[in-house]
Design a protein around this motif. Structure first.
Motif, mmCIF file in Angstrom:
data_model
loop_
_atom_site.group_PDB
_atom_site.id
_atom_site.type_symbol
_atom_site.label_atom_id
_atom_site.label_comp_id
_atom_site.label_asym_id
_atom_site.label_seq_id
_atom_site.Cartn_x
_atom_site.Cartn_y
_atom_site.Cartn_z
ATOM 1 N N VAL A 67 32.364 43.334 29.203
ATOM 2 C CA VAL A 67 32.770 43.607 30.153
ATOM 3 C C VAL A 67 31.884 43.429 31.368
ATOM 4 N N ILE A 68 32.722 42.749 32.465
ATOM 5 C CA ILE A 68 31.902 42.284 33.672
ATOM 6 C C ILE A 68 32.552 42.827 35.063
ATOM 7 N N PRO A 69 31.760 43.155 36.068
ATOM 8 C CA PRO A 69 32.556 43.438 37.383
ATOM 9 C C PRO A 69 33.317 42.169 37.746
ATOM 10 N N ILE A 70 34.301 42.489 38.422
ATOM 11 C CA ILE A 70 35.240 41.452 38.909
ATOM 12 C C ILE A 70 34.638 40.590 40.109
ATOM 13 N N SER A 71 33.481 41.349 40.566
ATOM 14 C CA SER A 71 32.827 40.290 41.699
ATOM 15 C C SER A 71 32.424 39.036 41.163
ATOM 16 N N TYR A 72 31.836 39.140 39.834
ATOM 17 C CA TYR A 72 31.487 38.046 39.035
ATOM 18 C C TYR A 72 32.480 36.830 39.620
ATOM 19 N N LEU A 73 33.664 36.941 39.599
ATOM 20 C CA LEU A 73 34.596 36.105 39.850
ATOM 21 C C LEU A 73 34.474 35.191 40.909
ATOM 22 N N TYR A 74 33.761 35.729 42.007
ATOM 23 C CA TYR A 74 33.504 35.112 43.119
ATOM 24 C C TYR A 74 32.066 34.311 43.415
ATOM 25 N N HIS A 75 31.249 34.688 42.506
ATOM 26 C CA HIS A 75 29.878 34.141 42.383
ATOM 27 C C HIS A 75 30.098 32.443 41.972
ATOM 28 N N PRO A 76 29.157 31.650 43.008
ATOM 29 C CA PRO A 76 29.431 30.241 42.396
ATOM 30 C C PRO A 76 28.964 29.748 41.353
ATOM 31 N N LEU A 77 28.173 30.495 40.488
ATOM 32 C CA LEU A 77 27.730 30.198 39.064
ATOM 33 C C LEU A 77 28.806 30.283 38.211
ATOM 34 N N PHE A 78 29.442 31.504 38.482
ATOM 35 C CA PHE A 78 30.443 32.084 37.549
ATOM 36 C C PHE A 78 31.823 31.228 37.818
ATOM 37 N N LYS A 79 32.084 30.753 38.984
ATOM 38 C CA LYS A 79 33.034 29.808 39.143
ATOM 39 C C LYS A 79 32.787 28.439 38.441
ATOM 40 N N ARG A 80 31.696 27.972 38.444
ATOM 41 C CA ARG A 80 31.577 26.721 37.493
ATOM 42 C C ARG A 80 31.961 27.002 36.255
ATOM 43 N N LEU A 81 31.541 28.044 35.643
ATOM 44 C CA LEU A 81 31.825 28.299 34.033
ATOM 45 C C LEU A 81 33.423 28.544 33.877
ATOM 46 N N LEU A 82 34.131 29.123 35.088
ATOM 47 C CA LEU A 82 35.611 29.498 34.905
ATOM 48 C C LEU A 82 36.367 28.164 35.145
ATOM 49 N N ASP A 83 35.666 27.006 35.643
ATOM 50 C CA ASP A 83 36.160 25.677 35.869
ATOM 51 C C ASP A 83 36.195 25.031 34.404
ATOM 52 N N LYS A 84 34.864 25.296 33.940
ATOM 53 C CA LYS A 84 34.864 24.891 32.513
ATOM 54 C C LYS A 84 35.695 25.330 31.578
ATOM 55 N N ALA A 85 36.076 26.807 31.664
ATOM 56 C CA ALA A 85 36.955 27.351 30.937
ATOM 57 C C ALA A 85 38.559 26.879 30.872
ATOM 58 N N ARG A 86 38.830 26.648 32.310
ATOM 59 C CA ARG A 86 40.035 26.035 32.305
ATOM 60 C C ARG A 86 40.099 24.667 31.858
ATOM 61 N N GLU A 87 39.061 23.853 31.888
ATOM 62 C CA GLU A 87 39.142 22.557 31.246
ATOM 63 C C GLU A 87 39.308 22.566 29.678
ATOM 64 N N VAL A 88 38.691 23.477 29.179
ATOM 65 C CA VAL A 88 38.706 23.896 27.631
ATOM 66 C C VAL A 88 39.889 24.592 27.093
ATOM 67 N N TYR A 89 40.324 25.408 27.493
ATOM 68 C CA TYR A 89 41.405 26.597 27.166
ATOM 69 C C TYR A 89 42.524 26.085 27.981
ATOM 70 N N GLY A 90 42.639 25.855 29.130
ATOM 71 C CA GLY A 90 43.836 25.961 30.210
ATOM 72 C C GLY A 90 43.940 27.076 30.823
ATOM 73 N N TYR A 91 45.239 27.362 31.383
ATOM 74 C CA TYR A 91 45.261 28.537 32.218
ATOM 75 C C TYR A 91 45.800 29.737 31.223
ATOM 76 N N HIS A 92 46.349 29.462 30.217
ATOM 77 C CA HIS A 92 47.123 30.413 29.520
ATOM 78 C C HIS A 92 46.524 30.826 28.249
ATOM 79 N N THR A 93 45.872 31.931 27.971
ATOM 80 C CA THR A 93 45.406 32.465 26.924
ATOM 81 C C THR A 93 45.723 33.900 26.560
ATOM 82 N N ASP A 94 45.767 34.316 25.118
ATOM 83 C CA ASP A 94 46.138 35.687 24.925
ATOM 84 C C ASP A 94 44.831 36.519 24.747
ATOM 85 N N GLY A 95 44.890 37.439 25.182
ATOM 86 C CA GLY A 95 43.630 38.602 25.063
ATOM 87 C C GLY A 95 42.678 38.479 26.339
ATOM 88 N N PRO A 96 41.390 38.725 26.193
ATOM 89 C CA PRO A 96 40.548 38.504 27.140
ATOM 90 C C PRO A 96 40.162 37.108 27.509
#
Length: 107
Positions: free
Chosen positions: A34-63
Motif C-alpha cells: 500500500v503506497i501513498p497516491i502521491s507516488y503516482l506523480y513522481h517521475p521515477l514511479f511514472k516510468r514504472l507505470l509506463d512499463k506496467a501499461r506496456e506489459v499489462y495494458g490498462y485493464h486489470t482486475d484487482g490491485p
C-alpha cells in the motif's frame, strides 16, 4: 506504506501488486503493498507505470500490477521517500535532481 494484507485501503493510498510471475527462476510470488497516491506523480514511479501499461495494458482486475521485482520496488520506494524528505546535510537543489536513468533489473 508497509506491506498490508488487508483488503481495505485508507483514503489517500493505493494498493499495488509487485513481483514477477516467473517461478522458473525461483522468483517469489507477487506481494501486495500500500503506497501513498502521491507516488503516482513522481517521475521515477511514472516510468514504472509506463512499463506496467506496456506489459499489462490498462485493464486489470484487482490491485495495480507493477512489473518489477520486490527488491527493485523497495529500492524505488526508498528513492522516492529519500527525495521527498528534506536532507539536512545537503543543499536543497540536490533534493530535486533525478538520475539520468533508473534501470529495473527485472523489468
Amino acid at each position: 506504506m508497509q506491506e498490508d494484507k488487508k483488503m481495505k485501503v485508507k483514503k489517500g493510498f493505493l494498493a499495488v501488486q509487485v513481483g514477477l510471475e516467473d517461478d522458473d527462476e525461483g522468483v517469489s510470488s507477487p506481494q501486495r503493498f500500500v503506497i501513498p497516491i502521491s507516488y503516482l506523480y513522481h517521475p521515477l514511479f511514472k516510468r514504472l507505470l509506463d512499463k506496467a501499461r506496456e506489459v499489462y495494458g490498462y485493464h486489470t482486475d484487482g490491485p495495480l500490477k507493477l512489473p518489477c521485482s520486490v527488491d527493485d520496488f523497495l529500492h524505488l520506494r526508498w528513492r522516492i521517500q529519500k527525495e521527498s524528505t528534506p536532507n539536512q546535510n545537503h543543499h536543497n537543489q540536490s533534493h530535486h535532481r533525478l538520475p539520468h536513468a533508473l534501470h529495473f533489473h527485472s523489468c
